[in-house]
Design a protein around this motif. Structure first.
Motif, PDB file in Angstrom:
ATOM      1  N   ASP A   1      31.645  13.824  27.755  1.00 48.32           N
ATOM      2  CA  ASP A   1      32.259  13.117  26.632  1.00 48.32           C
ATOM      3  C   ASP A   1      32.546  13.998  25.424  1.00 48.32           C
ATOM      4  O   ASP A   1      32.755  13.496  24.327  1.00 48.32           O
ATOM      5  CB  ASP A   1      31.351  11.958  26.199  1.00 48.32           C
ATOM      6  CG  ASP A   1      31.107  10.959  27.308  1.00 48.32           C
ATOM      7  OD1 ASP A   1      31.998  10.802  28.162  1.00 48.32           O
ATOM      8  OD2 ASP A   1      30.027  10.345  27.324  1.00 48.32           O
ATOM      9  N   LYS A   2      32.568  15.316  25.639  1.00 50.84           N
ATOM     10  CA  LYS A   2      32.711  16.266  24.536  1.00 50.84           C
ATOM     11  C   LYS A   2      33.881  15.910  23.619  1.00 50.84           C
ATOM     12  O   LYS A   2      33.767  15.951  22.402  1.00 50.84           O
ATOM     13  CB  LYS A   2      32.863  17.680  25.080  1.00 50.84           C
ATOM     14  CG  LYS A   2      32.801  18.747  24.033  1.00 50.84           C
ATOM     15  CD  LYS A   2      32.778  20.123  24.658  1.00 50.84           C
ATOM     16  CE  LYS A   2      32.586  21.175  23.588  1.00 50.84           C
ATOM     17  NZ  LYS A   2      32.455  22.505  24.164  1.00 50.84           N
ATOM     18  N   LYS A   3      35.004  15.536  24.197  1.00 49.43           N
ATOM     19  CA  LYS A   3      36.191  15.222  23.391  1.00 49.43           C
ATOM     20  C   LYS A   3      36.587  13.750  23.471  1.00 49.43           C
ATOM     21  O   LYS A   3      37.363  13.283  22.658  1.00 49.43           O
ATOM     22  CB  LYS A   3      37.355  16.084  23.848  1.00 49.43           C
ATOM     23  CG  LYS A   3      37.120  17.561  23.618  1.00 49.43           C
ATOM     24  CD  LYS A   3      38.286  18.391  24.064  1.00 49.43           C
ATOM     25  CE  LYS A   3      37.987  19.877  23.863  1.00 49.43           C
ATOM     26  NZ  LYS A   3      39.068  20.727  24.337  1.00 49.43           N
ATOM     27  N   ARG A   4      36.056  13.050  24.457  1.00 48.14           N
ATOM     28  CA  ARG A   4      36.492  11.678  24.732  1.00 48.14           C
ATOM     29  C   ARG A   4      36.325  10.747  23.537  1.00 48.14           C
ATOM     30  O   ARG A   4      37.252  10.047  23.138  1.00 48.14           O
ATOM     31  CB  ARG A   4      35.705  11.144  25.937  1.00 48.14           C
ATOM     32  CG  ARG A   4      36.128   9.790  26.374  1.00 48.14           C
ATOM     33  CD  ARG A   4      35.417   9.401  27.672  1.00 48.14           C
ATOM     34  NE  ARG A   4      35.029   8.023  27.571  1.00 48.14           N
ATOM     35  CZ  ARG A   4      33.837   7.540  27.846  1.00 48.14           C
ATOM     36  NH1 ARG A   4      32.889   8.330  28.266  1.00 48.14           N
ATOM     37  NH2 ARG A   4      33.577   6.272  27.718  1.00 48.14           N
ATOM     38  N   HIS A   5      35.151  10.704  22.949  1.00 53.27           N
ATOM     39  CA  HIS A   5      34.914   9.777  21.845  1.00 53.27           C
ATOM     40  C   HIS A   5      35.630  10.213  20.568  1.00 53.27           C
ATOM     41  O   HIS A   5      36.119   9.379  19.808  1.00 53.27           O
ATOM     42  CB  HIS A   5      33.417   9.611  21.594  1.00 53.27           C
ATOM     43  CG  HIS A   5      32.701   9.008  22.752  1.00 53.27           C
ATOM     44  ND1 HIS A   5      33.029   7.785  23.287  1.00 53.27           N
ATOM     45  CD2 HIS A   5      31.667   9.472  23.501  1.00 53.27           C
ATOM     46  CE1 HIS A   5      32.229   7.521  24.309  1.00 53.27           C
ATOM     47  NE2 HIS A   5      31.407   8.538  24.465  1.00 53.27           N
ATOM     48  N   LEU A   6      35.712  11.507  20.362  1.00 53.24           N
ATOM     49  CA  LEU A   6      36.440  12.009  19.185  1.00 53.24           C
ATOM     50  C   LEU A   6      37.917  11.656  19.255  1.00 53.24           C
ATOM     51  O   LEU A   6      38.566  11.449  18.230  1.00 53.24           O
ATOM     52  CB  LEU A   6      36.266  13.531  19.067  1.00 53.24           C
ATOM     53  CG  LEU A   6      34.855  14.010  18.738  1.00 53.24           C
ATOM     54  CD1 LEU A   6      34.774  15.523  18.864  1.00 53.24           C
ATOM     55  CD2 LEU A   6      34.435  13.547  17.357  1.00 53.24           C
ATOM     56  N   ALA A   7      38.452  11.572  20.466  1.00 52.85           N
ATOM     57  CA  ALA A   7      39.868  11.251  20.654  1.00 52.85           C
ATOM     58  C   ALA A   7      40.134   9.744  20.714  1.00 52.85           C
ATOM     59  O   ALA A   7      41.291   9.324  20.737  1.00 52.85           O
ATOM     60  CB  ALA A   7      40.380  11.916  21.928  1.00 52.85           C
ATOM     61  N   ASN A   8      39.101   8.952  20.717  1.00 56.64           N
ATOM     62  CA  ASN A   8      39.251   7.497  20.835  1.00 56.64           C
ATOM     63  C   ASN A   8      39.616   6.891  19.482  1.00 56.64           C
ATOM     64  O   ASN A   8      38.775   6.776  18.598  1.00 56.64           O
ATOM     65  CB  ASN A   8      37.965   6.881  21.371  1.00 56.64           C
ATOM     66  CG  ASN A   8      38.076   5.398  21.621  1.00 56.64           C
ATOM     67  OD1 ASN A   8      39.006   4.744  21.182  1.00 56.64           O
ATOM     68  ND2 ASN A   8      37.097   4.869  22.336  1.00 56.64           N
ATOM     69  N   LYS A   9      40.868   6.486  19.342  1.00 56.61           N
ATOM     70  CA  LYS A   9      41.357   5.946  18.066  1.00 56.61           C
ATOM     71  C   LYS A   9      40.663   4.638  17.715  1.00 56.61           C
ATOM     72  O   LYS A   9      40.517   4.302  16.542  1.00 56.61           O
ATOM     73  CB  LYS A   9      42.863   5.736  18.134  1.00 56.61           C
ATOM     74  CG  LYS A   9      43.624   7.046  18.208  1.00 56.61           C
ATOM     75  CD  LYS A   9      45.109   6.822  18.324  1.00 56.61           C
ATOM     76  CE  LYS A   9      45.809   8.161  18.473  1.00 56.61           C
ATOM     77  NZ  LYS A   9      47.242   8.021  18.650  1.00 56.61           N
TER      78      LYS A   9
ATOM     79  N   LEU B   1      37.575   4.014  17.890  1.00 53.04           N
ATOM     80  CA  LEU B   1      36.315   4.301  17.196  1.00 53.04           C
ATOM     81  C   LEU B   1      36.542   4.692  15.739  1.00 53.04           C
ATOM     82  O   LEU B   1      35.613   4.676  14.941  1.00 53.04           O
ATOM     83  CB  LEU B   1      35.549   5.412  17.915  1.00 53.04           C
ATOM     84  CG  LEU B   1      35.042   5.056  19.311  1.00 53.04           C
ATOM     85  CD1 LEU B   1      34.380   6.274  19.959  1.00 53.04           C
ATOM     86  CD2 LEU B   1      34.071   3.888  19.261  1.00 53.04           C
ATOM     87  N   ARG B   2      37.749   5.042  15.399  1.00 56.05           N
ATOM     88  CA  ARG B   2      38.048   5.470  14.025  1.00 56.05           C
ATOM     89  C   ARG B   2      38.432   4.296  13.124  1.00 56.05           C
ATOM     90  O   ARG B   2      38.515   4.453  11.923  1.00 56.05           O
ATOM     91  CB  ARG B   2      39.160   6.507  14.029  1.00 56.05           C
ATOM     92  CG  ARG B   2      38.742   7.780  14.752  1.00 56.05           C
ATOM     93  CD  ARG B   2      39.810   8.847  14.630  1.00 56.05           C
ATOM     94  NE  ARG B   2      39.474   9.995  15.421  1.00 56.05           N
ATOM     95  CZ  ARG B   2      38.723  11.005  15.015  1.00 56.05           C
ATOM     96  NH1 ARG B   2      38.232  11.001  13.814  1.00 56.05           N
ATOM     97  NH2 ARG B   2      38.467  12.011  15.817  1.00 56.05           N
ATOM     98  N   LYS B   3      38.656   3.145  13.716  1.00 52.27           N
ATOM     99  CA  LYS B   3      39.023   1.962  12.920  1.00 52.27           C
ATOM    100  C   LYS B   3      37.823   1.520  12.105  1.00 52.27           C
ATOM    101  O   LYS B   3      36.711   1.452  12.602  1.00 52.27           O
ATOM    102  CB  LYS B   3      39.465   0.811  13.827  1.00 52.27           C
ATOM    103  CG  LYS B   3      40.774   1.051  14.510  1.00 52.27           C
ATOM    104  CD  LYS B   3      41.135  -0.152  15.350  1.00 52.27           C
ATOM    105  CE  LYS B   3      42.432   0.080  16.108  1.00 52.27           C
ATOM    106  NZ  LYS B   3      42.758  -1.058  16.972  1.00 52.27           N
ATOM    107  N   SER B   4      38.070   1.188  10.860  1.00 48.21           N
ATOM    108  CA  SER B   4      36.985   0.671  10.035  1.00 48.21           C
ATOM    109  C   SER B   4      36.908  -0.831  10.222  1.00 48.21           C
ATOM    110  O   SER B   4      37.887  -1.488  10.558  1.00 48.21           O
ATOM    111  CB  SER B   4      37.210   1.031   8.568  1.00 48.21           C
ATOM    112  OG  SER B   4      38.417   0.458   8.122  1.00 48.21           O
ATOM    113  N   LYS B   5      35.730  -1.365   9.987  1.00 48.56           N
ATOM    114  CA  LYS B   5      35.516  -2.814  10.164  1.00 48.56           C
ATOM    115  C   LYS B   5      36.040  -3.603   9.006  1.00 48.56           C
ATOM    116  O   LYS B   5      36.070  -3.273   7.924  1.00 48.56           O
ATOM    117  CB  LYS B   5      34.032  -3.100  10.381  1.00 48.56           C
ATOM    118  CG  LYS B   5      33.554  -2.544  11.681  1.00 48.56           C
ATOM    119  CD  LYS B   5      32.112  -2.901  11.888  1.00 48.56           C
ATOM    120  CE  LYS B   5      31.631  -2.344  13.215  1.00 48.56           C
ATOM    121  NZ  LYS B   5      30.276  -2.672  13.508  1.00 48.56           N
TER     122      LYS B   5
END
Length: 111
Positions: A97-105, A107-111
Motif C-alpha cells: 500500500d506504499k502509494k495506494r492510500h496516498l493516491a486515493n482521492k 481519503l483526501r475529502k474532508s468531512k
C-alpha cells in the motif's frame, strides 16, 4: 509494553488465575462477543444509533482491552508470536500500500 511482554503477562495471568486457557473455539466465540461490545459502543457513541443511558458508562478502552486479551490468549495457545507476526504484517502492508492510500482521492475529502 511490547507484544512479547503482553503475551507473557497474559500467560502468567492464565496460569495464576485462569486455571487454563479456554479451548480455541471457545476463545473465538468470546472474541466475537467482545468485538460485538466494541461495535455497540462505536455504533451508539460515534454512529447514528442513539446511546442508551446504560451505554453511556461503558468504557471503550476497557472493551478494546478485552478484545486484546482474548486475541493474545488465542496467539499464546496456537503458538503465534504476535510481535514477529505484527512486524511482518506491517511490512507486507507497507510494500503493498506504499502509494495506494496516498493516491486515493476519497481519503483526501474532508468531512
Amino acid at each position: 509494553m511490547k507484544l512479547s511482554t503482553a503475551q507473557k503477562t497474559v500467560d502468567d495471568w492464565i496460569k495464576k488465575y485462569g486455571v487454563r486457557y479456554f479451548n480455541e473455539l471457545t476463545n473465538v466465540a468470546i472474541l466475537s462477543e467482545e468485538v460485538g461490545e466494541v461495535a455497540r459502543i462505536i455504533a451508539r457513541r460515534y454512529g447514528e444509533q442513539s446511546e442508551k443511558e446504560t451505554d453511556k458508562e461503558k468504557d471503550l478502552g476497557d472493551e478494546l482491552a478485552d478484545v486484546l486479551f482474548v486475541l493474545i490468549c488465542l496467539a499464546n495457545q496456537t503458538g503465534v508470536d504476535l510481535e514477529k507476526s505484527f512486524k511482518k504484517n506491517l511490512s507486507k502492508k507497507t510494500i503493498r500500500d506504499k502509494k495506494r492510500h496516498l493516491a486515493n482521492k476519497k481519503l483526501r475529502k474532508s468531512k
